[in-house]
Design a protein around this motif. Structure first.
Motif, PDB file in Angstrom:
ATOM      1  N   ILE A 128      34.434  26.353  45.824  1.00  0.00           N
ATOM      2  CA  ILE A 128      35.711  27.013  46.124  1.00  0.00           C
ATOM      3  C   ILE A 128      36.311  27.625  44.862  1.00  0.00           C
ATOM      4  N   VAL A 129      36.106  26.968  43.715  1.00  0.00           N
ATOM      5  CA  VAL A 129      36.604  27.512  42.445  1.00  0.00           C
ATOM      6  C   VAL A 129      35.451  27.593  41.476  1.00  0.00           C
ATOM      7  N   ILE A 131      40.846  38.662  35.511  1.00  0.00           N
ATOM      8  CA  ILE A 131      41.341  39.873  36.182  1.00  0.00           C
ATOM      9  C   ILE A 131      40.173  40.710  36.690  1.00  0.00           C
ATOM     10  N   PHE A 132      39.145  40.859  35.860  1.00  0.00           N
ATOM     11  CA  PHE A 132      37.991  41.647  36.292  1.00  0.00           C
ATOM     12  C   PHE A 132      37.223  40.942  37.407  1.00  0.00           C
ATOM     13  N   ARG A 133      37.201  39.621  37.381  1.00  0.00           N
ATOM     14  CA  ARG A 133      36.591  38.897  38.502  1.00  0.00           C
ATOM     15  C   ARG A 133      37.380  39.141  39.784  1.00  0.00           C
ATOM     16  N   ALA A 134      38.706  39.189  39.656  1.00  0.00           N
ATOM     17  CA  ALA A 134      39.547  39.472  40.824  1.00  0.00           C
ATOM     18  C   ALA A 134      39.276  40.870  41.359  1.00  0.00           C
ATOM     19  N   ILE A 135      39.203  41.838  40.465  1.00  0.00           N
ATOM     20  CA  ILE A 135      38.914  43.217  40.884  1.00  0.00           C
ATOM     21  C   ILE A 135      37.551  43.280  41.572  1.00  0.00           C
ATOM     22  N   TYR A 176      42.545  28.247  48.540  1.00  0.00           N
ATOM     23  CA  TYR A 176      43.659  27.611  47.812  1.00  0.00           C
ATOM     24  C   TYR A 176      44.050  26.288  48.469  1.00  0.00           C
ATOM     25  N   ILE A 177      44.188  26.309  49.795  1.00  0.00           N
ATOM     26  CA  ILE A 177      44.579  25.094  50.513  1.00  0.00           C
ATOM     27  C   ILE A 177      43.474  24.035  50.419  1.00  0.00           C
ATOM     28  N   ASP A 211      40.310  33.161  39.703  1.00  0.00           N
ATOM     29  CA  ASP A 211      39.953  31.736  39.673  1.00  0.00           C
ATOM     30  C   ASP A 211      39.218  31.322  40.950  1.00  0.00           C
ATOM     31  N   TYR A 212      39.593  31.915  42.074  1.00  0.00           N
ATOM     32  CA  TYR A 212      39.011  31.546  43.365  1.00  0.00           C
ATOM     33  C   TYR A 212      37.977  32.565  43.844  1.00  0.00           C
TER      34      TYR A 212
END
Length: 335
Positions: A334-335, A22-26, A318-319, A275-276
């Motif tokens: 990518i990930v 979550i913190f990576r996403a933020i 994602y794709i 994740d991405y």
């Protein structure tokens, strides 16, 4: 491989992993917002709210790194290979226009100096911290541990404040050194190592930290306005003294959440963004170069532009990951 011994330990690990994503996403949302912030006074008043972005990635890297290791060579190979291969791939991709205009030497220069695009310096910084981890662990456990807190502020004063307010510019090679060196980011990795390894094991009052963070953001805005008068290009920098202060407080807030939370948050979309996050970091500048000159893009208000760039970058990652598989995706970054 580490195996948790009890259901309680497994739950704690799951909670920690979820919050880290979550913190990576933020952090990646903040990165995209930084790179889509309009010029001018937007930089003064918007950047202080999101200048924790790169600091958060560096802090989490330190937080998840052990200062004790039986095989440092294996640690180096694993960590550096994880980012160096994507660095080479994306430097080649970003360098295509330079190669077409200046020849193959442009690629070599970009590889050696992280010049292909503005975000690739992070990988150089990260690799430096990986290599320094054993020494930083020893410093953190020594009687001289407090000297570590001086490195970033003194470096910023030396390489940013003195040249700007002294009315002169750094030489070409010295500027290149400053752009790629880890010194300005030192506080965040060092703090992550110290807290993640419980070298400093104490509780912080999260309400007080939030109040301090809000006050520090106001200080950032005030300092940013002064910079805007003297050097508009540097007014929103993540490496100003007040920016370092704000980001350090924000890292302590992250630490409090990781330390105290005992339930798995239901934020699947944010976790997926996390994740991405590496892929989004690598992709979004190319997307920006492709759309920022389009007429329709200039009519979209900020920060909606940030959300559009973030969403498209995420979809592309994602794709691509689904098409080439998770293992190949890791090699590409990518990930």
């Amino acid at each position: 491989m580490h195996y948790d011994r009890t259901p309680e330990e497994r739950k704690k690990r799951q909670v920690k992993d979820r919050y880290i994503q979550i913190f990576r996403a933020i952090a990646i949302i903040a990165v995209v917002m930084i790179h889509t912030t309009p010029a001018g006074q937007w930089q003064v008043f918007c950047k202080p709210l999101i200048n924790f972005a790169v600091a958060a990635f560096i802090f989490l890297s330190g937080y998840l790194t052990k200062t004790e290791n039986d095989n440092w060579l294996k640690f180096y190979i694993r960590r550096i290979t994880r980012v160096l291969v994507p660095y080479i791939i994306w430097t080649v991709i970003y360098s295509i226009p330079d190669i077409q205009s200046s020849g193959p030497s442009a690629l070599l220069k970009n590889l050696l100096c992280a010049n292909a695009t503005t975000t690739l310096y992070y990988i150089f910084v990260y690799i430096q911290f990986v290599l320094l981890t054993p020494l930083l662990g020893k410093l953190a456990k020594s009687p001289y541990r407090h000297l570590g807190w001086l490195i970033a502020p003194l470096s910023v004063i030396l390489f940013k404040y003195i040249p700007v307010f002294g009315g002169f510019q750094l030489g070409k090679h010295l500027q290149l050194f400053w752009n790629d060196i880890c010194l300005g980011w030192f506080t965040f990795y060092y703090l992550g190592l110290i807290l993640g390894n419980k070298i400093l094991d104490r509780k912080f009052n999260i309400r007080n930290l939030i109040l301090m963070y809000c006050a520090s953001v106001l200080l950032q805005m005030a300092e940013g306005y002064l910079w805007f008068i003297v050097d508009p290009a540097g007014c929103g920098s993540q490496l100003k003294l007040t920016s370092i202060l704000s980001s350090t407080i924000f890292m302590l807030i992250i630490y409090c959440v990781l330390r105290r939370s005992n339930h798995v948050p239901d934020c699947r979309f944010l976790c997926t963004i996390g994740d991405y996050s590496f892929g989004i970091y690598l992709v979004h500048m190319m997307l920006l170069k492709g759309i920022e000159d389009l007429e329709f893009y200039s009519t979209i208000p900020y920060p909606i532009t940030s959300l559009i760039v973030l969403f498209i970058s995420f979809i592309l990652c994602y794709i691509s990951s689904a098409a080439i598989g998770k293992k190949a995706s890791r090699w590409v970054g990518i990930v």
